[in-house]
Every structure is written in C-alpha cells, then in structure tokens.
Design a protein around this motif. Structure first.
Motif, PDB file in Angstrom:
ATOM      1  N   PRO A  98      41.594  33.645  45.338  1.00 23.43           N
ATOM      2  CA  PRO A  98      40.562  32.694  44.909  1.00 23.43           C
ATOM      3  C   PRO A  98      40.549  32.583  43.389  1.00 23.43           C
ATOM      4  CG  PRO A  98      39.574  34.791  45.423  1.00 23.43           C
ATOM      5  CD  PRO A  98      41.022  34.924  45.782  1.00 23.43           C
ATOM      6  N   ASP A  99      39.909  31.542  42.892  1.00 24.80           N
ATOM      7  CA  ASP A  99      39.835  31.321  41.441  1.00 24.80           C
ATOM      8  C   ASP A  99      38.856  32.292  40.780  1.00 24.80           C
ATOM      9  OD1 ASP A  99      41.421  28.677  41.323  1.00 24.80           O
ATOM     10  OD2 ASP A  99      39.889  28.292  42.851  1.00 24.80           O
ATOM     11  N   VAL A 100      37.746  32.572  41.457  1.00 20.74           N
ATOM     12  CA  VAL A 100      36.714  33.465  40.936  1.00 20.74           C
ATOM     13  C   VAL A 100      36.417  34.523  41.991  1.00 20.74           C
ATOM     14  CG1 VAL A 100      34.315  33.632  40.136  1.00 20.74           C
ATOM     15  CG2 VAL A 100      35.710  31.647  39.507  1.00 20.74           C
ATOM     16  N   ILE A 101      36.264  35.766  41.531  1.00 24.76           N
ATOM     17  CA  ILE A 101      36.014  36.881  42.436  1.00 24.76           C
ATOM     18  C   ILE A 101      34.724  37.561  42.017  1.00 24.76           C
ATOM     19  CG2 ILE A 101      36.952  38.987  43.458  1.00 24.76           C
ATOM     20  CD1 ILE A 101      39.230  36.835  41.341  1.00 24.76           C
ATOM     21  N   GLU A 102      33.832  37.800  42.981  1.00 23.95           N
ATOM     22  CA  GLU A 102      32.541  38.442  42.704  1.00 23.95           C
ATOM     23  C   GLU A 102      32.447  39.776  43.425  1.00 23.95           C
ATOM     24  OE1 GLU A 102      28.443  39.587  43.816  1.00 23.95           O
ATOM     25  OE2 GLU A 102      29.982  38.798  45.176  1.00 23.95           O
ATOM     26  N   SER A 103      31.714  40.708  42.837  1.00 22.94           N
ATOM     27  CA  SER A 103      31.279  41.968  43.448  1.00 22.94           C
ATOM     28  C   SER A 103      32.224  43.150  43.270  1.00 22.94           C
ATOM     29  CB  SER A 103      30.955  41.808  44.955  1.00 22.94           C
ATOM     30  OG  SER A 103      32.115  41.881  45.754  1.00 22.94           O
ATOM     31  N   ILE A 104      33.432  42.938  42.748  1.00 25.21           N
ATOM     32  CA  ILE A 104      34.338  44.062  42.539  1.00 25.21           C
ATOM     33  C   ILE A 104      34.806  44.095  41.084  1.00 25.21           C
ATOM     34  CG2 ILE A 104      35.107  44.099  44.936  1.00 25.21           C
ATOM     35  CD1 ILE A 104      37.687  42.710  44.026  1.00 25.21           C
ATOM     36  N   PHE A 105      35.573  45.133  40.761  1.00 26.97           N
ATOM     37  CA  PHE A 105      36.040  45.342  39.398  1.00 26.97           C
ATOM     38  C   PHE A 105      37.558  45.454  39.381  1.00 26.97           C
ATOM     39  CE2 PHE A 105      31.823  47.099  39.922  1.00 26.97           C
ATOM     40  CZ  PHE A 105      31.137  46.510  38.872  1.00 26.97           C
ATOM     41  N   PRO A 106      38.170  45.214  38.227  1.00 26.48           N
ATOM     42  CA  PRO A 106      39.626  45.345  38.154  1.00 26.48           C
ATOM     43  C   PRO A 106      40.060  46.773  38.454  1.00 26.48           C
ATOM     44  CG  PRO A 106      38.754  44.201  36.214  1.00 26.48           C
ATOM     45  CD  PRO A 106      37.585  44.779  36.943  1.00 26.48           C
ATOM     46  N   THR A 134      38.142  47.500  29.188  1.00 27.15           N
ATOM     47  CA  THR A 134      39.348  48.321  29.312  1.00 27.15           C
ATOM     48  C   THR A 134      40.190  48.120  28.062  1.00 27.15           C
ATOM     49  OG1 THR A 134      39.346  48.002  31.717  1.00 27.15           O
ATOM     50  CG2 THR A 134      41.382  48.818  30.713  1.00 27.15           C
ATOM     51  N   ASP A 135      40.379  49.197  27.297  1.00 31.65           N
ATOM     52  CA  ASP A 135      41.154  49.107  26.053  1.00 31.65           C
ATOM     53  C   ASP A 135      40.647  47.978  25.166  1.00 31.65           C
ATOM     54  OD1 ASP A 135      42.798  51.231  26.784  1.00 31.65           O
ATOM     55  OD2 ASP A 135      44.209  49.928  27.840  1.00 31.65           O
ATOM     56  N   GLY A 136      39.325  47.808  25.122  1.00 34.95           N
ATOM     57  CA  GLY A 136      38.732  46.772  24.294  1.00 34.95           C
ATOM     58  C   GLY A 136      38.805  45.384  24.881  1.00 34.95           C
ATOM     59  N   MET A 137      39.332  45.246  26.086  1.00 33.81           N
ATOM     60  CA  MET A 137      39.488  43.940  26.729  1.00 33.81           C
ATOM     61  C   MET A 137      38.398  43.744  27.782  1.00 33.81           C
ATOM     62  SD  MET A 137      42.726  42.430  28.896  1.00 33.81           S
ATOM     63  CE  MET A 137      42.473  43.524  30.293  1.00 33.81           C
ATOM     64  N   THR A 138      37.811  42.556  27.785  1.00 35.69           N
ATOM     65  CA  THR A 138      36.806  42.217  28.789  1.00 35.69           C
ATOM     66  C   THR A 138      37.451  41.379  29.878  1.00 35.69           C
ATOM     67  OG1 THR A 138      35.020  42.224  27.153  1.00 35.69           O
ATOM     68  CG2 THR A 138      34.618  41.050  29.227  1.00 35.69           C
ATOM     69  N   ASN A 139      37.567  41.935  31.072  1.00 35.11           N
ATOM     70  CA  ASN A 139      38.116  41.162  32.181  1.00 35.11           C
ATOM     71  C   ASN A 139      37.143  41.070  33.353  1.00 35.11           C
ATOM     72  OD1 ASN A 139      38.377  43.823  32.935  1.00 35.11           O
ATOM     73  ND2 ASN A 139      40.608  43.811  33.034  1.00 35.11           N
ATOM     74  N   VAL A 140      35.926  41.569  33.157  1.00 33.46           N
ATOM     75  CA  VAL A 140      34.869  41.388  34.146  1.00 33.46           C
ATOM     76  C   VAL A 140      33.559  41.254  33.391  1.00 33.46           C
ATOM     77  CG1 VAL A 140      34.607  43.888  34.444  1.00 33.46           C
ATOM     78  CG2 VAL A 140      33.751  42.339  36.216  1.00 33.46           C
ATOM     79  N   VAL A 141      32.734  40.291  33.785  1.00 31.40           N
ATOM     80  CA  VAL A 141      31.417  40.112  33.171  1.00 31.40           C
ATOM     81  C   VAL A 141      30.374  40.104  34.268  1.00 31.40           C
ATOM     82  CG1 VAL A 141      32.248  38.857  31.143  1.00 31.40           C
ATOM     83  CG2 VAL A 141      31.628  37.595  33.201  1.00 31.40           C
ATOM     84  N   GLY A 142      29.176  40.581  33.923  1.00 30.10           N
ATOM     85  CA  GLY A 142      28.105  40.649  34.904  1.00 30.10           C
ATOM     86  C   GLY A 142      26.862  39.926  34.456  1.00 30.10           C
ATOM     87  N   VAL A 143      25.891  39.874  35.348  1.00 33.36           N
ATOM     88  CA  VAL A 143      24.659  39.128  35.110  1.00 33.36           C
ATOM     89  C   VAL A 143      23.503  40.065  34.767  1.00 33.36           C
ATOM     90  CG1 VAL A 143      23.087  37.410  36.101  1.00 33.36           C
ATOM     91  CG2 VAL A 143      25.505  37.361  36.692  1.00 33.36           C
ATOM     92  N   GLY A 144      23.571  41.291  35.237  1.00 37.94           N
ATOM     93  CA  GLY A 144      22.525  42.263  34.971  1.00 37.94           C
ATOM     94  C   GLY A 144      23.025  43.651  35.279  1.00 37.94           C
ATOM     95  N   THR A 145      22.119  44.601  35.331  1.00 41.31           N
ATOM     96  CA  THR A 145      22.473  45.965  35.693  1.00 41.31           C
ATOM     97  C   THR A 145      21.578  46.429  36.836  1.00 41.31           C
ATOM     98  OG1 THR A 145      20.949  46.915  34.060  1.00 41.31           O
ATOM     99  CG2 THR A 145      23.228  46.566  33.372  1.00 41.31           C
ATOM    100  N   GLN A 146      22.160  47.223  37.714  1.00 43.23           N
ATOM    101  CA  GLN A 146      21.404  47.797  38.818  1.00 43.23           C
ATOM    102  C   GLN A 146      21.374  49.311  38.657  1.00 43.23           C
ATOM    103  OE1 GLN A 146      23.385  45.977  42.287  1.00 43.23           O
ATOM    104  NE2 GLN A 146      21.516  44.802  42.608  1.00 43.23           N
ATOM    105  N   ALA A 147      20.180  49.824  38.478  1.00 44.64           N
ATOM    106  CA  ALA A 147      20.023  51.272  38.356  1.00 44.64           C
ATOM    107  C   ALA A 147      20.383  51.934  39.672  1.00 44.64           C
ATOM    108  CB  ALA A 147      18.585  51.601  37.970  1.00 44.64           C
TER     109      ALA A 147
END
Length: 428
Positions: A98-106, A134-147
C-alpha cells in the motif's frame, strides 16, 4: 486541541491554491529516499488496523475531508493476514504494498522500503519524533502518544481492603495485592491472554527497567546486558503473584475484552493496560470510581519512574509508491490537521501537547500520570528506531515465554529461554 494557526493556514493554502502541491523533496542518497514533488491527486491505498473501535466507517470518515479538499481517492484496507505487521511484509514481497501504512514501525527488513520524511518541515512538530528516529532519519510519524505504564484500580475495592494510598514500591504493591485478596476480591490483579499477557507484563516493568538500565535495548544490542538479565526480576515478581494466587492460569486463558469487562463489573482490583483502555471506560463507565497509578519502583528509586509510551497512529509512506506526493500529503494531513487529530483521538484515546482532555475524566487521569512522569521511554513491546532490538518477533516470543510462568516455569528458566532465543535469532 491546539495546533499553531500558521501551520493550519499553510496546510489549507497548499490544498486549495493549486492542484500541484510542491512538497519539499526528501534527502537524497541511501535507502528510503524518494522525491515527494508532484501532483496531489489520483488514488491511494492505506493499510490500517481495523478493530471494534477503529472501524472501516471511522477510517473512511477520517480521510473524507482530505479527499474532498484534494480530489485524492483514498482506499482503506484492513490486513490480509492477522495483523498489519504480518500483512505488510507479505504485500511488499508480492509487489502490492500500500502507499500508506498505519499502526506499525519500520523493521530492519522493511526500513529500506519506507520513505525518509526528515526534511519535511511539518515533521519536527509531531510527537516523539526524535525518540522514534533511526540514525537521525524520520521514517515514521505519529499523531499522539499512548501511555503504557498505567495501572487502573477500583477505588471502592481499595477502600474496602483498607488500602489508603496507592503503592509506590514493590513491597507496598505486594501488600496491596494481599489486602485485596484477604478482603475477598476475586482477581487482585488481572492479566489477560494472547498478546495482552506479554504487553501487560512489560507495562508493569517499564519504569523500573528504565531506571535500572536507561535505554536497555541499546545495552542488550551492544552485548552489555541480556534479555534474561533485563526481565528475570520481573518474572520473579509475577511468579510471586501466581504462587499467591493473586493471578491464576485462568487469567491468561481469558481474552482482554473479557478482562476489561470484569474490571468494569467490579471484580478486579488492579488492571494493567495502556491509555487506550480509557476509550472503553468512557463508553462503558463503571459504577465505582476508577483511579490510576504508575507501576512501583525499588524503594531506593525516585517515584514515579519513566513512563513507557508508544506513538499513537503511526504512519509510514512506501517509497515505491507511484503516488508519493499524495501519500506524503495524506500523512501530513493526518498528523497535523486539528480536526483530523481530534477525530483520531476519539477513535483511540491518546495524549498530545495542547490537547484538551478535561471533558474526559478517564483520559484526564492518565494525562496526570504522563505529566508527572520524569520522561517518556520506548517500551519493550515496540523497540524501534535507534532502540530497536536486532531480532524479529520479540513480542510473540516474550508473550509465549512469560505465559509459562502461570504453568509452573521458573523465573530462571524463562529468563534463560529468552536469552537463548535472542542469541539464536539476532542479526549482526
């Protein structure tokens, strides 16, 4: 919730001014690079986690304003396997990602396939962006944080058991469990089966573990510690609780939904679970007053300890997409548009700087714990970025092994098995 007006204005201007959205190109060179220049339009596929509260209809409603403003047709897809984590690598291998992937991390295997978003100007203001890099690279962005390190408790049962203050040390925690059991509480602490056993166990351990060994994942990866050393003290605590029958084998044969219902019904003293449980509580408020507290730490340590926290609604862009510009624009919209952020918070509760949670009593309780925590740390069940363990399948193996504690396995046996698995599976 509040997002700076200049960012909102810039986003709306970019959407309405011209059909060509000239997004800043990502850094060149290395894996994950691709140009985000190009027209915004056409069709996108977005792979998402679909659950009881993250329904297909809610996902469709979330992207509808973006579709209306841009003309992009967003196709929402659920996993082809049991989860997004299982489905995405399979789709990559089949050439149908898919073009966009949600809920997981690289992961080590998928990171080269994920677009580097570091140079996108809007990325810097997204939550926990440095922690998940990762090594200063952003390859995943989020909307908030869940404690994650949240212990929900029944205030009525605590009062009936004579517990006047929430425990802060392990000895106090054990004493509270004993008091609950002695007062007739059916389940002093409720663990659940399947994935929940491992996650709940780690949630309880986050504060202590990150005090004992800050960035413990890096210590394990460097060979300065082992997974067995990191978790054997936790296994000893759990074994003590099982031996005292504060938790039984029936617990880890019970699904999390049923255990949540048991807590709401008033038969559970303490329920470890992430902040997302507040959504369930809001929809089905118990008749008793709910309280929350942070897990215990050693008597010599400052309380509370670091709060395990995960990135809520993480999004990645496949760098092989034929429509990278639109995919990147969609992720920007989901991560920065105030209305989109608010809708996602309704779908699955999370925290974000500036968000008003005053009208939600349960979310407000958890926000108080987040505010009191000395720091937010990446939990073991989501090792990512620079704190990624060099193995695949950690969560599943951890859960499998920790469940053995309810079947008579000793802490030492479980710790040794975890270390042996890691040594066999790790990649250089």
């Amino acid at each position: 919730m509040s997002v700076p007006s200049r960012r909102r204005a810039a986003w709306l201007t970019a959407l309405t001014a011209v059909p060509l959205l000239a997004l800043t190109a990502c850094s060149s060179g290395g894996s994950g690079s691709a140009s985000t220049d190009g027209e915004v339009g056409g069709e996108l596929r977005m792979l998402v986690n679909i659950t009881d509260n993250l329904t297909q209809d809610k996902w469709d409603a979330l992207v509808a304003p973006f579709e209306e403003k841009t003309g992009v047709d967003v196709k929402i897809e659920g996993p082809t396997g049991q989860s997004v984590a299982e489905s995405f690598p399979s789709l990559l291998a089949a050439g149908t990602a898919p073009d966009v992937i949600e809920s997981i991390f690289p992961t080590a295997d998928t990171a080269p396939e994920i677009l580097d978003l570091t140079d996108q100007p809007w990325v810097a203001d997204t939550p926990m962006v440095d922690t998940y890099s990762t090594d200063g690279m952003t390859n995943v962005v989020g909307v908030g944080t869940q404690a994650q390190s949240v212990l929900y408790y029944n205030k009525d049962l605590f009062a009936a058991a004579g517990i006047t203050e929430t425990p802060t040390t392990w000895d106090e925690f054990d004493a509270a469990l004993k008091a609950l059991a002695d007062s007739g509480v059916k389940t002093p602490i409720a663990f659940a089966g399947d994935w929940a056993t491992g996650v709940q166990s780690q949630q309880i351990w986050h504060p202590q573990q990150n005090l004992t060994t800050p960035e413990w994942q890096a210590a394990v990866a460097a060979g300065d510690s082992s997974l067995g050393e990191q978790f054997e003290p936790l296994f000893e605590h759990i074994t003590d609780w099982v031996d005292a029958r504060y938790s039984t084998a029936d617990d880890v044969a019970t699904d999390s939904g049923t255990q949540e219902a048991n807590f709401i019904a008033g038969t559970v003293g303490i329920y470890p679970m992430g902040s997302w449980f507040t959504t369930t509580l809001k929809n089905s408020p118990p008749e008793f007053e709910v309280g929350v507290f942070s897990p215990p730490v050693d008597e010599s340590a400052d309380y509370p300890g670091p709060m395990g926290a995960t990135l809520a609604f993480p999004y990645m862009v496949w760098n092989g997409s034929k429509n990278v510009a639109s995919a990147t624009a969609l992720v920007e919209y989901l991560a920065t548009d105030p209305d989109a952020i608010a809708l996602q918070a309704e779908m699955d509760s999370f925290s974000r700087p500036g968000m008003d949670v005053s009208t939600d009593e349960y979310a407000s309780l958890v926000q108080g714990l987040v505010d009191e925590a000395p720091s937010l740390v990446v939990p073991g069940n989501q090792t990512v970025g620079d704190l990624a363990l060099p193995v695949a399948g950690f969560n599943a193996k951890f859960t499998e092994l920790v469940q053995g504690l309810w079947q008579g396995k000793t802490p030492a046996e479980t710790a040794d098995a975890l270390s042996a698995w890691y040594d066999a599976e790790k990649t250089e």
